[in-house]
Design a protein around this motif. Structure first.
Motif, PDB file in Angstrom:
ATOM      1  N   LEU A  51      -3.115  -9.008   7.715  1.00  0.00           N
ATOM      2  CA  LEU A  51      -3.199  -8.601   6.580  1.00  0.00           C
ATOM      3  C   LEU A  51      -1.927  -7.816   5.940  1.00  0.00           C
ATOM      4  CD1 LEU A  51      -4.718  -7.466   3.968  1.00  0.00           C
ATOM      5  CD2 LEU A  51      -5.710  -5.493   5.404  1.00  0.00           C
ATOM      6  N   TYR A  96      -4.131  -2.897   0.330  1.00  0.00           N
ATOM      7  CA  TYR A  96      -4.061  -3.173   1.759  1.00  0.00           C
ATOM      8  C   TYR A  96      -3.879  -2.172   2.705  1.00  0.00           C
ATOM      9  CZ  TYR A  96      -3.684  -7.233  -0.994  1.00  0.00           C
ATOM     10  OH  TYR A  96      -4.046  -8.145  -1.921  1.00  0.00           O
ATOM     11  N   THR A  97      -2.833  -1.078   2.398  1.00  0.00           N
ATOM     12  CA  THR A  97      -2.506   0.321   3.161  1.00  0.00           C
ATOM     13  C   THR A  97      -3.704   0.937   3.323  1.00  0.00           C
ATOM     14  OG1 THR A  97      -0.342  -0.205   2.341  1.00  0.00           O
ATOM     15  CG2 THR A  97      -0.980   2.227   3.275  1.00  0.00           C
ATOM     16  N   ALA A 137      -5.442 -12.275   2.578  1.00  0.00           N
ATOM     17  CA  ALA A 137      -5.365 -10.874   2.548  1.00  0.00           C
ATOM     18  C   ALA A 137      -6.937 -10.598   2.402  1.00  0.00           C
ATOM     19  CB  ALA A 137      -4.619 -10.082   1.279  1.00  0.00           C
ATOM     20  N   CYS A 146      -9.000 -11.629   5.600  1.00  0.00           N
ATOM     21  CA  CYS A 146      -8.609 -10.571   6.670  1.00  0.00           C
ATOM     22  C   CYS A 146      -9.543  -9.381   6.547  1.00  0.00           C
ATOM     23  CB  CYS A 146      -7.329 -10.178   6.544  1.00  0.00           C
ATOM     24  SG  CYS A 146      -6.102 -11.426   7.263  1.00  0.00           S
ATOM     25  N   MET A 147      -9.577  -8.836   5.267  1.00  0.00           N
ATOM     26  CA  MET A 147     -10.514  -7.572   5.107  1.00  0.00           C
ATOM     27  C   MET A 147     -11.876  -8.021   5.298  1.00  0.00           C
ATOM     28  SD  MET A 147      -8.383  -5.742   1.942  1.00  0.00           S
ATOM     29  CE  MET A 147      -8.119  -7.172   0.832  1.00  0.00           C
ATOM     30  N   SER A 203      -6.648  -0.577   5.343  1.00  0.00           N
ATOM     31  CA  SER A 203      -6.147  -0.428   6.856  1.00  0.00           C
ATOM     32  C   SER A 203      -6.294   0.819   7.376  1.00  0.00           C
ATOM     33  CB  SER A 203      -4.915  -1.034   6.942  1.00  0.00           C
ATOM     34  OG  SER A 203      -4.668  -2.463   6.623  1.00  0.00           O
ATOM     35  N   CYS A 207       0.435 -10.464   5.371  1.00  0.00           N
ATOM     36  CA  CYS A 207       0.035 -11.007   3.607  1.00  0.00           C
ATOM     37  C   CYS A 207       0.730  -9.762   2.553  1.00  0.00           C
ATOM     38  CB  CYS A 207      -1.525 -11.081   3.413  1.00  0.00           C
ATOM     39  SG  CYS A 207      -2.436 -12.226   4.411  1.00  0.00           S
ATOM     40  N   GLN A 208       0.418  -8.510   3.040  1.00  0.00           N
ATOM     41  CA  GLN A 208       1.122  -7.592   2.069  1.00  0.00           C
ATOM     42  C   GLN A 208       2.393  -7.639   1.969  1.00  0.00           C
ATOM     43  OE1 GLN A 208       0.388  -3.603   3.515  1.00  0.00           O
ATOM     44  NE2 GLN A 208       0.817  -2.723   1.496  1.00  0.00           N
ATOM     45  N   LEU A 218     -11.171  -3.951  -3.992  1.00  0.00           N
ATOM     46  CA  LEU A 218     -11.549  -5.021  -3.144  1.00  0.00           C
ATOM     47  C   LEU A 218     -12.602  -6.079  -3.690  1.00  0.00           C
ATOM     48  CD1 LEU A 218     -11.287  -6.547  -0.420  1.00  0.00           C
ATOM     49  CD2 LEU A 218     -12.778  -4.813   0.658  1.00  0.00           C
ATOM     50  N   HIS A 250     -10.640  -8.490  -5.700  1.00  0.00           N
ATOM     51  CA  HIS A 250      -9.872  -9.395  -5.078  1.00  0.00           C
ATOM     52  C   HIS A 250     -10.998 -10.511  -4.470  1.00  0.00           C
ATOM     53  CE1 HIS A 250      -5.826  -7.861  -4.902  1.00  0.00           C
ATOM     54  NE2 HIS A 250      -6.402  -6.748  -5.450  1.00  0.00           N
TER      55      HIS A 250
END
Length: 144
Positions: A17, A123-124, A47, A50-51, A127, A20-21, A91, A94
């Motif tokens: 991830l 993304y930050t 991305a 991944c999430m 995570s 990707c970011q 999200l 997305h």
């Protein structure tokens, strides 16, 4: 309760991830070239994957309710307080784009992609919130 959470898989997905970011961070939202569009589409798609993969592993490992789809995975993560409402809301957008990228890839335009390039904080935050939840539930040694 003892959980069987595949933390190794989560760590791998968190690293991917971040990659990707980084690709998306390097994108210029004003570009309109085909190569840039393809790169942005692929990075956005991966991305989200991944999430969602991280969410699935957490749902299975922590024995949360069974999801009915990608959007439901986001709802479960929100309900279980893994992610915040702000992260969940972004999200979900997305996830909707991911569906278009997978099913209607020939119809996706830069107009749809550009706003997503500004969502780097997603993304930050995702995570950090996942890591915080894992630390809370599994202890500080989950990173070991």
């Amino acid at each position: 309760m003892v959980y069987d959470v595949n933390v190794k898989r989560i760590k791998v997905q968190l690293c991917y991830l971040a990659q990707c970011q980084e690709v998306l961070r390097q994108m210029d939202p004003q570009t309109s070239g085909l190569t840039e569009k393809f790169a942005a589409e692929r990075a956005l798609h991966l991305a989200v994957e991944c999430m969602i993969d991280i969410g699935s592993v957490m749902i299975d490992g922590f024995i949360m309710r069974d999801p009915g789809g990608y959007s439901d995975i986001v709802e479960i993560l929100l309900d279980e307080k893994v992610i915040s409402a702000d992260v969940a809301e972004t999200l979900k957008k997305h996830v909707q784009l991911r569906e278009r990228l997978v099913r209607y890839y020939d119809k996706v335009t830069w107009t749809e992609i550009r706003p997503m390039l500004g969502d780097m904080e997603l993304y930050t935050s995702f995570s950090e919130q996942v890591e915080s939840y894992l630390k809370q539930e599994l202890g500080a040694d989950w990173l070991a």
